[in-house]
Design an enzyme around this catalytic site. Sequence first.
Site, PDB file in Angstrom:
ATOM      1  N   ARG A   1      -7.409  -0.574   1.272  1.00  0.00           N
ATOM      2  CA  ARG A   1      -7.923  -1.849   0.750  1.00  0.00           C
ATOM      3  C   ARG A   1      -8.382  -1.704  -0.701  1.00  0.00           C
ATOM      4  NH1 ARG A   1     -12.235  -2.087   5.544  1.00  0.00           N
ATOM      5  NH2 ARG A   1     -10.525  -0.943   6.497  1.00  0.00           N
TER       6      ARG A   1
ATOM      7  N   LYS B   1       0.854  -1.188   0.000  1.00  0.00           N
ATOM      8  CA  LYS B   1       0.000   0.000   0.000  1.00  0.00           C
ATOM      9  C   LYS B   1       0.888   1.236   0.000  1.00  0.00           C
ATOM     10  CE  LYS B   1      -3.064   2.692   3.104  1.00  0.00           C
ATOM     11  NZ  LYS B   1      -3.921   2.698   4.309  1.00  0.00           N
TER      12      LYS B   1
ATOM     13  N   ASP C   1      -2.626  10.322   3.447  1.00  0.00           N
ATOM     14  CA  ASP C   1      -4.013   9.903   3.672  1.00  0.00           C
ATOM     15  C   ASP C   1      -4.736  10.923   4.541  1.00  0.00           C
ATOM     16  OD1 ASP C   1      -6.417   8.611   4.029  1.00  0.00           O
ATOM     17  OD2 ASP C   1      -5.609   7.018   5.323  1.00  0.00           O
TER      18      ASP C   1
ATOM     19  N   ASP D   1       1.742   6.593   5.428  1.00  0.00           N
ATOM     20  CA  ASP D   1       0.729   5.625   5.010  1.00  0.00           C
ATOM     21  C   ASP D   1       1.157   4.881   3.739  1.00  0.00           C
ATOM     22  OD1 ASP D   1      -1.615   4.335   5.646  1.00  0.00           O
ATOM     23  OD2 ASP D   1      -2.892   5.723   4.521  1.00  0.00           O
TER      24      ASP D   1
ATOM     25  N   GLU E   1      -9.298   3.505   2.405  1.00  0.00           N
ATOM     26  CA  GLU E   1      -8.830   3.588   1.018  1.00  0.00           C
ATOM     27  C   GLU E   1      -7.749   2.570   0.674  1.00  0.00           C
ATOM     28  OE1 GLU E   1      -7.569   5.258   3.431  1.00  0.00           O
ATOM     29  OE2 GLU E   1      -5.432   5.042   3.006  1.00  0.00           O
TER      30      GLU E   1
ATOM     31  N   LYS F   1     -10.130  12.957   8.067  1.00  0.00           N
ATOM     32  CA  LYS F   1      -9.600  12.643   9.397  1.00  0.00           C
ATOM     33  C   LYS F   1      -9.534  13.910  10.240  1.00  0.00           C
ATOM     34  CE  LYS F   1      -6.474   8.844   8.058  1.00  0.00           C
ATOM     35  NZ  LYS F   1      -7.088   7.786   8.871  1.00  0.00           N
TER      36      LYS F   1
HETATM   37  N1  BES Z   1      -4.037   4.641   7.000  1.00  0.00           N
HETATM   38  C1  BES Z   1      -5.138   4.397   7.850  1.00  0.00           C
HETATM   39  C2  BES Z   1      -4.814   3.433   8.994  1.00  0.00           C
HETATM   40  C3  BES Z   1      -3.791   3.906   9.988  1.00  0.00           C
HETATM   41  C4  BES Z   1      -4.182   4.639  11.084  1.00  0.00           C
HETATM   42  C5  BES Z   1      -2.471   3.571   9.850  1.00  0.00           C
HETATM   43  C6  BES Z   1      -3.242   5.060  12.003  1.00  0.00           C
HETATM   44  C7  BES Z   1      -1.531   3.988  10.770  1.00  0.00           C
HETATM   45  C8  BES Z   1      -1.924   4.735  11.850  1.00  0.00           C
HETATM   46  C9  BES Z   1      -6.287   3.796   7.044  1.00  0.00           C
HETATM   47  O1  BES Z   1      -6.384   4.227   5.742  1.00  0.00           O
HETATM   48  C10 BES Z   1      -7.552   4.204   7.725  1.00  0.00           C
HETATM   49  O2  BES Z   1      -7.846   5.353   7.726  1.00  0.00           O
HETATM   50  N2  BES Z   1      -8.257   3.232   8.281  1.00  0.00           N
HETATM   51  C11 BES Z   1      -9.469   3.475   8.976  1.00  0.00           C
HETATM   52  C12 BES Z   1     -10.478   2.451   8.503  1.00  0.00           C
HETATM   53  C13 BES Z   1     -11.873   2.742   8.920  1.00  0.00           C
HETATM   54  C14 BES Z   1     -12.405   3.951   8.177  1.00  0.00           C
HETATM   55  C15 BES Z   1     -12.727   1.525   8.639  1.00  0.00           C
HETATM   56  C16 BES Z   1      -9.213   3.340  10.460  1.00  0.00           C
HETATM   57  O3  BES Z   1      -8.394   2.500  10.854  1.00  0.00           O
HETATM   58  O4  BES Z   1      -9.804   4.102  11.214  1.00  0.00           O
HETATM   59 ZN    ZN Z   2      -4.632   4.862   4.850  1.00  0.00          ZN
HETATM   60 MN    MN Z   3      -7.515   5.999   5.509  1.00  0.00          MN
END
Ligand code: BES
Ligand code: ZN
Ligand code: MN
Length: 491
Positions: free
Chosen positions: A344, A258, A263, A281, A342, A270
Amino acid sequence: MKISFQKMALPEKGTVVLGVLAGGKMLPLTRDMDRAVKGLLKQAMADSTFDGGAHETLAVATPRGPVLLYGLGDGKAIDAAWAEKAGGTIYAALAKSGAKVAHVVFEAHKGGEEGVETRAAHLGVAVKLRAYRFDKYRTTLKAKDKPTLAQVNVLVEKYTAARRVFSGLDAVAEGVFMTRDLVSEPPNVLYPDSYAKRCKELTKLGVTVQILGEKEMAKLGMGALLGVGQGSVRESKMVVMRWNGGAKNAKPLAFIGKGVTFDTGGISLKPAGGMEDMKWDMGGSGTVVGLMRALAGRKAKVNVIGAIGLVENMPDGNAQRPGDVVTSMSGQTIEVINTDAEGRLVLADVLHYVNDKYKPAFMIDLATLTGAMMVSLGQVNCGYFANDDALSDKLAAAAKTTGEQVWRMPLGAEYNKQLDSDIADMKNVGPRWGGAITAACFLERFVGETPWIHMDIAGMAWSSKDKPTVPKGGTGWGVRLLNQLVADNYE
Ligand code: BES
Ligand code: ZN
Ligand code: MN
């Protein structure tokens, strides 16, 4: 940082590191040094709490130069991992001491002679790994704040053998550094196009690097990946790297990463606090690139594909919306419930592309995919998911060797069905609970029958504190582990 290996002898002058066993028992050369400085070392031990306990250190100024006494414990636990911890600790103790060169007397205690060259090599590579810095954006750093130590000379009985072992480890360390460099770069500097250009550097080592832009990906039908990048002014890219060191017809191993260069969450924006962390990310892709660097650097006898999906996830007038339905390259349709899920979407298309085009022996993907994984396992173990027990066992065994710890997580139909959508083949998020698992189930829908592992490295890619072989910042986690997996099973 220069690491060298030379014949074991007590240096006449300069900074020297010498071993002491538990109870203050000096190794033979430590004792010789103590005699040469008229019992100063023994005296210093008596005046301190240092007694040779594992990884304890004591700095002693002597007329022959600075001495760092290093605690070996009972000497029985000293293996490659122990030597790495020592190398990192020694570097940290001497980095800003004023010394430019340090000599580490790597004397095996009685009975510990076997494999001493391997342990010495690991100590050397640990020094190098700990000495990594990312200073390119600092213009006002004072000399006093910079490390002085630039060379470590490991003095060991079988020094030619140690050099040989080290050269393999060194190539892998260069891979780790490439990952750390990429992960550390700010997101205005590292974006899909500039990132793809950095991958091109690997052609010097014999890696074939192919870059696909939005036009090519649209032609392939990569609607899931392209949907994520459509809110960004930066063009999305996919980079496919190939290292052909194996037999002509041998199936390639495939690593998929990825690479979200930033992000924001997109329209599902966020919160501001900590959003700057989302520059890393792209950590999963960084590990894939560093692994390719490591494998090519040591001329691994294996065929490997490294494929990374590079996008920037931004909110914009053209950004994808919650509720959009996109069609992935596999033909499966996805209802985008949350634009912040995103990673996935990016991986879905890259996994399918690699599986379809290269029919690999296995696929291993790496991604900073979910905060839920950090909640589950913290920053100690990397959670992974596997559809194949044999491959899973190989990964766990490699992790034991390199010390990069992994923990298997479950897949299963009860989780998987939570992704069913009312309008499309699936939605991109499940319910709140088990978020790392439903993310893995989502990916599983794009790997077919191919043996596959998903590693959620959200807790591993970045460290906010120093560890023995990993200074704080981008860790390069996983490069050594996956290199080990390849070396142990496929060469
Ligand atoms: N890149 C993030 C996950 C992440 C968060 C990595 C903190 C490292 C540190 C990912 O894209 C994300 O935002 N995931 C969400 C998924 C949710 C919307 C189902 C999450 O983990 O909150
Ligand atoms: Zn992400
Ligand atoms: Mn994300």
